[in-house]
Design an enzyme around this catalytic site. Sequence first.
Site, mmCIF file in Angstrom:
data_model
loop_
_atom_site.group_PDB
_atom_site.id
_atom_site.type_symbol
_atom_site.label_atom_id
_atom_site.label_comp_id
_atom_site.label_asym_id
_atom_site.label_seq_id
_atom_site.Cartn_x
_atom_site.Cartn_y
_atom_site.Cartn_z
ATOM 1 N N ARG A 108 -6.001 -3.774 9.950
ATOM 2 C CA ARG A 108 -4.933 -4.513 10.628
ATOM 3 C C ARG A 108 -5.427 -5.205 11.902
ATOM 4 O O ARG A 108 -4.921 -6.266 12.263
ATOM 5 C CB ARG A 108 -3.747 -3.597 10.917
ATOM 6 C CG ARG A 108 -3.178 -2.998 9.643
ATOM 7 C CD ARG A 108 -1.690 -2.789 9.655
ATOM 8 N NE ARG A 108 -1.260 -2.187 8.399
ATOM 9 C CZ ARG A 108 -1.068 -2.849 7.272
ATOM 10 N NH1 ARG A 108 -1.262 -4.162 7.232
ATOM 11 N NH2 ARG A 108 -0.686 -2.212 6.174
ATOM 12 N N ASP A 161 3.468 -0.770 12.040
ATOM 13 C CA ASP A 161 2.316 -1.564 11.593
ATOM 14 C C ASP A 161 2.505 -3.043 11.913
ATOM 15 O O ASP A 161 1.606 -3.709 12.444
ATOM 16 C CB ASP A 161 2.085 -1.375 10.093
ATOM 17 C CG ASP A 161 1.456 -0.025 9.767
ATOM 18 O OD1 ASP A 161 0.980 0.642 10.707
ATOM 19 O OD2 ASP A 161 1.446 0.360 8.593
ATOM 20 N N LYS A 200 -9.383 -2.312 2.864
ATOM 21 C CA LYS A 200 -8.493 -1.143 2.827
ATOM 22 C C LYS A 200 -7.154 -1.484 2.192
ATOM 23 O O LYS A 200 -6.573 -0.673 1.475
ATOM 24 C CB LYS A 200 -8.302 -0.605 4.246
ATOM 25 C CG LYS A 200 -7.446 0.645 4.342
ATOM 26 C CD LYS A 200 -7.416 1.167 5.763
ATOM 27 C CE LYS A 200 -6.423 2.304 5.927
ATOM 28 N NZ LYS A 200 -6.820 3.526 5.216
ATOM 29 N N SER A 248 3.606 11.681 12.697
ATOM 30 C CA SER A 248 3.480 10.825 11.515
ATOM 31 C C SER A 248 4.595 11.149 10.537
ATOM 32 O O SER A 248 4.822 12.320 10.215
ATOM 33 C CB SER A 248 2.119 11.025 10.834
ATOM 34 O OG SER A 248 2.073 10.328 9.597
ATOM 35 N N GLN A 274 4.394 10.585 7.529
ATOM 36 C CA GLN A 274 3.750 10.972 6.271
ATOM 37 C C GLN A 274 3.806 12.479 6.034
ATOM 38 O O GLN A 274 3.753 12.932 4.887
ATOM 39 C CB GLN A 274 2.304 10.488 6.234
ATOM 40 C CG GLN A 274 2.171 8.986 6.064
ATOM 41 C CD GLN A 274 0.723 8.525 6.058
ATOM 42 O OE1 GLN A 274 -0.196 9.335 5.998
ATOM 43 N NE2 GLN A 274 0.530 7.229 6.128
ATOM 44 N N LYS A 298 0.835 -1.205 0.000
ATOM 45 C CA LYS A 298 0.000 0.000 0.000
ATOM 46 C C LYS A 298 0.867 1.250 0.000
ATOM 47 O O LYS A 298 0.631 2.190 -0.771
ATOM 48 C CB LYS A 298 -0.922 0.011 1.221
ATOM 49 C CG LYS A 298 -1.770 1.280 1.339
ATOM 50 C CD LYS A 298 -2.475 1.389 2.669
ATOM 51 C CE LYS A 298 -1.512 1.740 3.795
ATOM 52 N NZ LYS A 298 -2.196 2.086 5.058
ATOM 53 N N SER A 299 1.882 1.276 0.856
ATOM 54 C CA SER A 299 2.733 2.460 0.979
ATOM 55 C C SER A 299 3.426 2.782 -0.336
ATOM 56 O O SER A 299 3.522 3.947 -0.734
ATOM 57 C CB SER A 299 3.780 2.242 2.077
ATOM 58 O OG SER A 299 3.168 2.039 3.324
ATOM 59 N N ARG A 341 -7.967 12.282 12.337
ATOM 60 C CA ARG A 341 -6.536 11.995 12.215
ATOM 61 C C ARG A 341 -5.790 13.296 11.934
ATOM 62 O O ARG A 341 -6.123 14.023 11.005
ATOM 63 C CB ARG A 341 -6.288 10.953 11.119
ATOM 64 C CG ARG A 341 -6.968 9.631 11.423
ATOM 65 C CD ARG A 341 -6.784 8.622 10.308
ATOM 66 N NE ARG A 341 -5.395 8.200 10.160
ATOM 67 C CZ ARG A 341 -4.975 7.347 9.229
ATOM 68 N NH1 ARG A 341 -5.840 6.835 8.360
ATOM 69 N NH2 ARG A 341 -3.705 7.006 9.155
#
Length: 434
Positions: free
Chosen positions: A394, A320, A419, A168, A170, A22-23, A121
């Site tokens: 997850r 994760d 997802k 994060s 990100q 996904k990343s 978030r």
Amino acid sequence: MEFLDLGPFSRASGTIRLPGSKSISNRVLLLAALAEGETTITNLLDSDDTRVMLDALEKLGVRLKRDGDTCVVTGTRGAFTARTADLFLGNAGTAVRPLTAALAVNGGDYRIHGVPRMHERPIGDLVDGLRQLGARIDYEENEGYPPLRIRPGQINADAPITVRGDVSSQFLTSLLMTLPLLRTESGVSTVQVDGELISKPYIEITIKLMERFGIKVERHGWHQFVVPAGQRYQSPGTIMVEGDASSASYFLAAGALGGGPLRVEGVGRASIQGDVGFADALIKMGANLQMGDDWIEVRGVGHDSGKLEPIDMDCNLIPDAAMTIAVAALFADGATTLRNIASWRVKETDRLAAMATELRKVGAKVQEGEDYLVIEPPEKLTPNAAIDTYDDHRMAMCFSLVSLGGVPVRINDPKCVGKTFPDYFERFTALAQP
């Protein structure tokens, strides 16, 4: 509510080819969209998160041709043609954060929003960094959180940008991917990280993928990142998405708990994903594990008891996959401690609280701290526990492993795995045996 009953199982063996990461998938899609030239992406993940990214790119004027797990992207040479767009991005942090940054410098009028959890978030640290560039971004509801309204701003990247690193990774990824789109008089764009940078391997993924698209990023430790000016994203022609290392963790754990041999193909020694480090954690817990460049195989554990060894681990580098360790700890011979996992609280759900709650349902004693968990396994697992998944893929995948303890387990809302891994349970049950 929909549910899925699993087990009881006692064995797991076979071979699985992983879906794309996904990343990597969402990063590559955006980089290909911003590049010059046509990029063919293979082994692209088909999931909720990648679909919202693809839909958003099409709304922004990017030409896409999809065929199974292959997508051909015609790049925009650094600027989206659509100057207005309303983008619904679900609960995909890997879409919301990078697109916010790219659109903030695109000179258009955009709205970014998602599901209710996405609006809980945080994104304030990224917005603060983009405002340092001159971006105009407003919060429509709560300060520091989506939904966002983006308008044209006076962008200037000459001064260094400062961004927090402890919430994060990100946020840093999003800024780094955006800087090559900007011109500077100083000849460089610089990002300074304030505080400890979490999830460093995800930044390594970003830098390596940017290199594949022709951009050099100079990293000075983990606190300063420099992008020399005059670079443009160039298509590499073809790029293959490697298997998802976070998804690999469930099957590697199954190979340890269920005796194996269980081989996972698509990740290995050559992987650029930090979560491949889960294999090292599993070895420390006593698993018999071998690894090649693009495969990992597990054959049970090396102890006559069949139990894993408890560990005390800093999980900053594998946030994760650390969730899988938490459930594997149910099968350990003593208490396991997972540290430095505060980032769990701002994921798809508050994963620290959720994990503690659900582990207790199957009999574990759990101590929950601000950034740690201590998990003491039960003498016997509680059968027929109904596991709530909190709309978190997850959580659902991790707790499937309970069924390998010889007890049935119920997974509520199993479709939340869409997802990242829509057919996870079919693939898991194909490898598990009574």
